[in-house]
Design an enzyme around this catalytic site. Structure first.
Site, mmCIF file in Angstrom:
data_model
loop_
_atom_site.group_PDB
_atom_site.id
_atom_site.type_symbol
_atom_site.label_atom_id
_atom_site.label_comp_id
_atom_site.label_asym_id
_atom_site.label_seq_id
_atom_site.Cartn_x
_atom_site.Cartn_y
_atom_site.Cartn_z
ATOM 1 C CD GLU A 66 35.523 92.056 3.225
ATOM 2 O OE1 GLU A 66 36.647 92.175 3.744
ATOM 3 O OE2 GLU A 66 35.510 92.719 2.199
ATOM 4 C CG HIS A 67 35.463 94.558 7.692
ATOM 5 N ND1 HIS A 67 36.537 95.781 7.998
ATOM 6 C CD2 HIS A 67 35.889 94.479 6.139
ATOM 7 C CE1 HIS A 67 37.609 95.731 7.534
ATOM 8 N NE2 HIS A 67 37.062 95.419 5.929
ATOM 9 C CD GLU B 30 39.135 99.174 4.524
ATOM 10 O OE1 GLU B 30 39.388 98.731 3.700
ATOM 11 O OE2 GLU B 30 38.168 98.646 5.277
ATOM 12 C CG HIS C 33 34.493 96.810 3.140
ATOM 13 N ND1 HIS C 33 34.287 97.543 3.986
ATOM 14 C CD2 HIS C 33 35.072 96.168 2.693
ATOM 15 C CE1 HIS C 33 35.080 97.790 4.368
ATOM 16 N NE2 HIS C 33 35.989 97.166 3.736
#
Length: 420
Positions: A60-61, A137, A57
């Site tokens: 991806e960021h 997040e 993840h």
């Protein structure tokens, strides 16, 4: 670059495998003016370890934080200034970078998407800033217990297998990520043979093939995914507490992989039990007993396993009654309490949901990519509808008998923390 063209030919669907192993699949929809396109990577949370949890993840960021050609603003503006959109997601098994643009801007969409994959700067300063973004997040996610409950459910079902890990990762692990960690993860998993380019909309397949060859001609890496064994299945009732007024409950079990022959009977079982306001669980827990505002069932399919479950949010005093009613609905199916008329209605519901969902080019693109990744072949809508229609009463009952036994059902509960 040499190409094996049109491996699976039809009037709307086409597939090409490039010489480096990248698969290109497309579906032409001539009556729309847009294209949805995605670069799908066969990499996700299940490819992590305890020490790297969250890196899929986080990678991806970071791909959106600047490339050799574009800074962060230019990445965001490149397609938005044309009326399009750019986004990405990371899941248990897949990562997707995707765009939705007017058909005339397909070349630009491909340019931006491939720029993210092939030319990320992974600047250390941006990396430290993005850690803060992801940590926020995680905090936001942890505050949403109606979402966090599903992470707990996966932990109870599969821990310590990596498919049980949180996609966002653990705070202390994310804080320790270095640039070299991301480079190593992407080198190990973002290889040509694990990339699918999928597009649906008003496009020509050969144009997509040519663009893929243009941008990915130098990528020739290869990697093999290592699938770890699952721990012994040990169903139990596990309770946790959190800062919540509502109690969140998941009741369910491990299920079947994406390719399993019983996939459609399980999907219909899901529809019967908890898909929509007319479902058995909604009618029982909400309409008849007034125990919950939100109640539904769900199913997910993966490479080598799957999940079936029921979610309900209720008052703490209703925990045992809610679980008892859910189990009762499981038992009714096991006890053959299902009529042909109800099955026919739910088949129509499932088919209708499928067809309505595929009015979106984005959903069609998703479907293309997942069929290629999991099935390695294209199934037409008529094929899928046929499979749904072929499900008989005995198939649903056998599904219930297989999965809804006491020795297979887990109970995950998050209730209010009453400590001051």
């Amino acid at each position: 670059m040499s190409q094996n063209k049109n491996v699976n030919e039809s009037s709307l669907y086409k597939k090409t495998v490039l010489s480096n192993g990248i698969r290109v699949v497309s579906e032409k929809i001539p009556y729309v003016r847009s294209v949805s396109i995605g670069i799908w990577i066969e990499a996700g949370t299940r490819d992590e370890t305890e020490e790297t949890n969250g890196i899929a993840h986080f990678s991806e960021h970071m791909l959106f934080k600047g490339t050799k050609k574009r800074n962060t603003f230019e990445i965001a503006d490149a397609l938005e200034s044309l009326g399009g959109g750019l986004n990405a997601f990371t899941g248990k098994e897949l990562t997707s970078y995707y765009a939705h643009v007017l058909d005339e801007h397909l070349d630009m969409a491909m340019d931006v998407l491939t720029d993210l994959i092939l030319n990320p700067l992974l600047d250390p300063k941006e990396l430290e800033k993005e850690k803060n973004v992801v940590l926020e997040e995680i905090k936001d996610f942890e505050d949403a217990l109606d979402e966090l409950i599903f992470d707990f459910f996966f932990q109870d079902l599969f821990s310590p297998h990596p498919i049980s890990f949180s996609t966002l990762g653990k705070k202390e692990v994310v804080q320790g990520f270095k640039r070299d960690d991301l480079i190593q993860f992407m080198r190990s998993h973002y290889s040509a043979n694990r990339i699918v380019i999928a597009a649906a909309g008003n496009l020509e397949h050969q144009q997509l093939v040519d663009l893929t060859g243009k941008y990915f001609s130098s990528l020739n890496s290869f990697s093999t995914r290592k699938l770890k064994d699952y721990p012994e299945d040990k169903p139990a009732r596990r309770e946790r507490t959190g800062h919540t007024q509502l109690t969140h409950i998941c009741v369910g079990c491990r299920a079947i992989p994406y390719t399993h022959e019983k996939k459609y009977p399980l999907l219909l079982t899901n529809t019967i039990l908890g898909a929509g306001m007319s479902s058995r669980l909604f009618q029982t827990l909400r309409e008849q007993y007034g125990l919950a505002y939100s109640v539904f069932s769900f199913s997910d399919f993966y490479l080598d396993t799957g999940v079936f479950g029921v979610y309900v949010g209720t008052d703490e005093k209703n925990i045992d009654q809610s679980i008892e009613l859910i189990i009762n609905e499981f038992n009714k199916l096991r006890d053959k309490k299902l009529k042909e008329e109800e099955l026919t209605r739910r088949q129509s519901q499932l088919k209708g949901n499928l067809l309505l969902g595929l009015e979106s080019t984005s959903n069609r693109m998703d479907r293309l990519a997942k069929m290629e990744i999991y099935l390695h072949e294209f199934h037409t809508l008529d094929d899928v509808i046929h499979e749904i229609d072929q499900v008989r009463l005995k198939d649903v009952i056998e599904t219930a008998e297989t999965f809804f036994t006491p020795e297979k059902v887990y109970q995950t509960i998050v209730k209010p923390n009453h400590e001051p």
